[in-house]
Design a protein around this motif. Structure first.
Motif, PDB file in Angstrom:
ATOM      1  N   THR A   1      68.033  32.350 116.455  1.00  0.00           N
ATOM      2  CA  THR A   1      68.068  33.748 116.904  1.00  0.00           C
ATOM      3  C   THR A   1      66.838  34.079 117.745  1.00  0.00           C
ATOM      4  OG1 THR A   1      69.341  34.376 114.946  1.00  0.00           O
ATOM      5  CG2 THR A   1      68.202  36.140 116.138  1.00  0.00           C
ATOM      6  N   GLN A   2      65.675  33.608 117.305  1.00  0.00           N
ATOM      7  CA  GLN A   2      64.456  33.832 118.084  1.00  0.00           C
ATOM      8  C   GLN A   2      64.529  33.147 119.454  1.00  0.00           C
ATOM      9  OE1 GLN A   2      61.239  32.497 115.633  1.00  0.00           O
ATOM     10  NE2 GLN A   2      61.593  34.025 114.023  1.00  0.00           N
TER      11      GLN A   2
ATOM     12  N   GLU B   1      67.236  32.384 121.082  1.00  0.00           N
ATOM     13  CA  GLU B   1      68.209  33.084 121.919  1.00  0.00           C
ATOM     14  C   GLU B   1      67.601  34.369 122.497  1.00  0.00           C
ATOM     15  OE1 GLU B   1      72.676  35.113 121.578  1.00  0.00           O
ATOM     16  OE2 GLU B   1      71.709  34.199 119.817  1.00  0.00           O
ATOM     17  N   ARG B   2      66.817  35.078 121.683  1.00  0.00           N
ATOM     18  CA  ARG B   2      66.201  36.307 122.173  1.00  0.00           C
ATOM     19  C   ARG B   2      65.282  36.011 123.366  1.00  0.00           C
ATOM     20  NH1 ARG B   2      63.732  37.553 117.872  1.00  0.00           N
ATOM     21  NH2 ARG B   2      65.499  38.656 116.923  1.00  0.00           N
ATOM     22  N   THR B   3      64.495  34.950 123.255  1.00  0.00           N
ATOM     23  CA  THR B   3      63.601  34.581 124.361  1.00  0.00           C
ATOM     24  C   THR B   3      64.397  34.176 125.585  1.00  0.00           C
ATOM     25  OG1 THR B   3      61.920  33.846 122.785  1.00  0.00           O
ATOM     26  CG2 THR B   3      61.737  33.035 125.045  1.00  0.00           C
TER      27      THR B   3
ATOM     28  N   ARG C   1      67.437  35.041 126.493  1.00  0.00           N
ATOM     29  CA  ARG C   1      68.107  36.185 127.124  1.00  0.00           C
ATOM     30  C   ARG C   1      67.103  37.073 127.853  1.00  0.00           C
ATOM     31  NH1 ARG C   1      73.335  36.638 126.302  1.00  0.00           N
ATOM     32  NH2 ARG C   1      74.305  35.467 124.575  1.00  0.00           N
TER      33      ARG C   1
END
Length: 476
Positions: free
Chosen positions: A45-46, A48-50, A52
């Motif tokens: 999740t981390q 993916e956040r970076t 995006r």
């Protein structure tokens, strides 16, 4: 090994420990897998956040050299449709797991539209300019940033840039915290599981010892009974309602039956010896007198004593076979016909019409024809011995039972003696001579034969006060 596991307590302890060990290993493995899945999911999740965030800058038209790729000290790569590295974190020294091992951009910031050409995928048409793909893929790999090598979870996000075509952003999140958590959990399990298994083994050993303590008491008492040969002793019964208590009660019942059987055999041997002594002594006396004085030899008396001795020996042999558990033969025959054969030729015997004398009346049973014939003969002998004038015999069928009744018009059997009369060597008339009264084995043999054939033999009083012996046997 076999000797070490020679006790129930040792086997129960080993079994419980093995079962708990297997359960702990399975549970521990599931916990570790679940923990790793959850933590790696957080890392994804981390990442993916970076990815995006970088993809949003690219969709907004931010130049490669203006991208913020070193804010979180995480490895980031930007790859065009031709799998060329166009941007990367400045401190990235090595990377694997993204499919692109390059760590330095291969094109300049003003290279124009790099995504056009033969390298474009068919899926690129699904994204419109400035759109970021909703799908994300994850891979595991490693990277070296500022000299620090670590494992990472990489997220890959596609974005369509206006003048640069389709770009793929790879961003990684470190797995060091996740690995540390899993390692800590594994260490706790490796330390705690043996301790827990030791507790389980110890508790099982103590509980099993306490549970089996009554069994040891039963064993010790049985050993003492065997050594002393005192069948009057009984094993202790624990004050519980479990299997051990039932075992103790069953053992005591077995000892009681064994004591009864042994006592019965002792009485039987003593009575048989006593009964055999009289005819043998009488026969010997007559023969000795005959040898000394032939003119005084009582041949008829010697023959009678010999016949009596022969009958007594036959009775004792039959009782011995019955006591040994001899099973009756599985022969099918007509009980009415058997009774008629035994009744024919007996003086003073009245056969009721429509029962024994009628051939059409057939009551078929299975068993030993010889033993049942002996049973009927003994009942008839007993009835004739005590009858005043007549003996009545009848055979009929009642449901699933064949019924044979032998009645006499004698004095009958007192109610208090109606069970004792079937005991061995029992004579109710103490004044009766042995020659007239027999050895007291006829009714005992009759009862034993009836029981061996799954039937019953009882005695009650007739309407005229005589004795009525009733035999009931299962029919086919």
């Amino acid at each position: 090994m076999r000797r070490a596991l020679g006790s129930v307590r040792a086997r129960a302890t080993l079994g419980a420990t093995v079962v708990v060990a297997v359960a702990l290993v399975a549970a521990g493995t599931a916990v570790l897998l679940s923990l790793w899945s959850n933590l790696s999911g957080q890392a994804g999740t981390q990442a993916e956040r970076t990815a995006r965030a970088v993809a949003a800058d690219l969709a907004a038209g931010t130049a490669y050299d203006k991208l913020s790729l070193d804010a979180d000290d995480r490895p980031v790569q930007v790859v065009d449709a031709s799998r060329r590295l166009v941007a990367a974190s400045e401190d990235l020294e090595r990377i694997s797991g993204t499919g692109v091992t390059a760590v330095r951009p291969q094109v300049t910031a003003d290279a124009g539209r790099t995504g056009s050409g033969a390298g474009d995928d068919d899926d690129d048409a699904s994204l419109s300019p400035g759109e970021i793909d909703d799908d994300v893929s994850f891979t595991d790999g490693s990277a070296t940033v500022e000299g620090d090598e670590a494992d990472y979870r990489f997220a890959a996000v596609r974005v369509e840039a206006d003048d640069r075509g389709t770009l793929t952003v790879y961003a990684g999140a470190p797995l060091s915290a996740e690995q540390s958590a899993v390692s800590t959990a594994l260490t706790v399990m490796l330390i705690g599981f043996p301790l827990l298994l030791g507790v389980v083994a110890g508790v099982t050993w103590l509980v099993t010892r306490r549970a089996l303590r009554p069994v040891e008491g039963i064993r010790a008492e049985m050993a003492a009974i065997t050594a002393s040969q005192d069948l009057g002793r009984r094993v202790p019964v624990p004050d519980t309602h479990d299997e051990v208590a039932r075992l103790a009660r069953t053992t005591n019942e077995t000892l009681a039956a064994l004591e009864t059987s042994v006592e019965r055999q002792r009485r039987f041997v003593a009575d048989a010896s006593h009964e055999l002594r009289s005819p043998i002594a009488s026969l010997r006396t007559q023969l000795e007198v005959g040898a000394a004085h032939p003119e005084l030899l009582d041949v008829e008396g010697a023959v009678e004593d010999t016949v009596r001795l022969q009958r007594l020996a036959a009775d004792l042999l039959l009782l011995a076979r019955l006591d040994a558990g001899e099973r009756p033969a599985d022969t099918r025959f007509d009980l009415a016909e058997l009774v008629r054969e035994q009744a024919e030729g007996r003086a003073g015997l009245t056969v009721e019409a429509g029962t024994v004398s009628t051939v059409e009346v057939a009551v078929e049973v299975t068993g030993s024809r010889g033993q049942l014939g002996r049973l009927v003969a003994n009942l008839l002998d007993n009835a004739q011995r005590h009858a005043r004038s007549a003996v009545t015999v009848s055979v009929r069928r009642e449901g699933a039972r064949a019924v044979v009744e032998v009645a006499d018009d004698g004095e009958g059997v007192p109610e208090a003696d109606r069970e004792r009369v079937f005991e061995r060597f029992v004579r109710l008339d103490a004044a009766r001579s042995r020659d007239d009264g027999g050895a007291g084995l006829g009714l005992a043999i009759a009862r034993d034969v009836a029981v061996r054939h799954g039937g019953t033999l009882t005695v009650r009083e007739t309407a005229t006060g005589g004795a009525l012996f009733e035999l009931r046997l299962p029919v086919i």
